[in-house]
Design a protein around this motif. Structure first.
Motif, PDB file in Angstrom:
ATOM      1  N   PHE A 110       0.841  -1.197   0.000  1.00 20.13           N
ATOM      2  CA  PHE A 110       0.000   0.000   0.000  1.00 20.13           C
ATOM      3  C   PHE A 110       0.875   1.246   0.000  1.00 20.13           C
ATOM      4  N   VAL A 111       1.848   1.295   0.918  1.00 21.73           N
ATOM      5  CA  VAL A 111       2.720   2.469   1.029  1.00 21.73           C
ATOM      6  C   VAL A 111       3.522   2.672  -0.248  1.00 21.73           C
TER       7      VAL A 111
ATOM      8  N   ASP B 259      -1.342  10.310   5.026  1.00 17.22           N
ATOM      9  CA  ASP B 259      -1.763  10.264   3.624  1.00 17.22           C
ATOM     10  C   ASP B 259      -1.049   9.144   2.870  1.00 17.22           C
ATOM     11  N   LEU B 260       0.068   8.679   3.410  1.00 16.49           N
ATOM     12  CA  LEU B 260       0.843   7.608   2.785  1.00 16.49           C
ATOM     13  C   LEU B 260       0.524   6.237   3.388  1.00 16.49           C
TER      14      LEU B 260
ATOM     15  N   GLU C  32       2.223   6.815  -6.610  1.00 14.76           N
ATOM     16  CA  GLU C  32       1.141   7.715  -7.046  1.00 14.76           C
ATOM     17  C   GLU C  32       1.522   9.176  -6.827  1.00 14.76           C
ATOM     18  N   TYR C  33       2.034   9.497  -5.646  1.00 16.91           N
ATOM     19  CA  TYR C  33       2.440  10.879  -5.354  1.00 16.91           C
ATOM     20  C   TYR C  33       3.562  11.316  -6.289  1.00 16.91           C
TER      21      TYR C  33
ATOM     22  N   GLN D  76       2.790   1.812  -3.247  1.00 16.06           N
ATOM     23  CA  GLN D  76       1.889   2.281  -4.303  1.00 16.06           C
ATOM     24  C   GLN D  76       1.541   3.752  -4.102  1.00 16.06           C
ATOM     25  N   LYS D  77       1.304   4.150  -2.855  1.00 19.49           N
ATOM     26  CA  LYS D  77       1.005   5.558  -2.559  1.00 19.49           C
ATOM     27  C   LYS D  77       2.182   6.455  -2.942  1.00 19.49           C
TER      28      LYS D  77
END
Length: 81
Positions: free
Chosen positions: A8-9, A68-69, A15-16, A11-12
């Protein structure tokens, strides 16, 4: 293999980074690490993952909150139980 929260992290972070059109090299330079470091952590097939210090630095660079991450709720990862 990364755990669900590590995936998850990573991927975040990707994305950012992509939203800003930053290369892995540029992000790596911002946090004083190598492009291969960022690449290995974004790659879902490696075991390498961002730690809390990395997440703290990334939140500063991305001008976002640390959470947010991170996922809003716990991720069920049966491997870690």
């Amino acid at each position: 293999m990364k755990s669900a929260i590590e995936l998850f992290v990573s991927q975040k972070v990707k994305e950012y980074r992509d939203k800003r059109n930053w290369s892995q090299q540029y992000l790596a330079d911002c946090i004083n690490l190598s492009a291969s470091f960022v690449s290995n952590r974004e790659n879902p097939k490696t075991d390498d993952a961002f730690n809390l210090d990395h997440i703290d630095a990334l939140a500063k660079i991305f001008e976002c909150k640390i959470w947010d991450l991170l996922p809003q709720y716990p991720i069920n990862d049966k491997k870690s139980l």
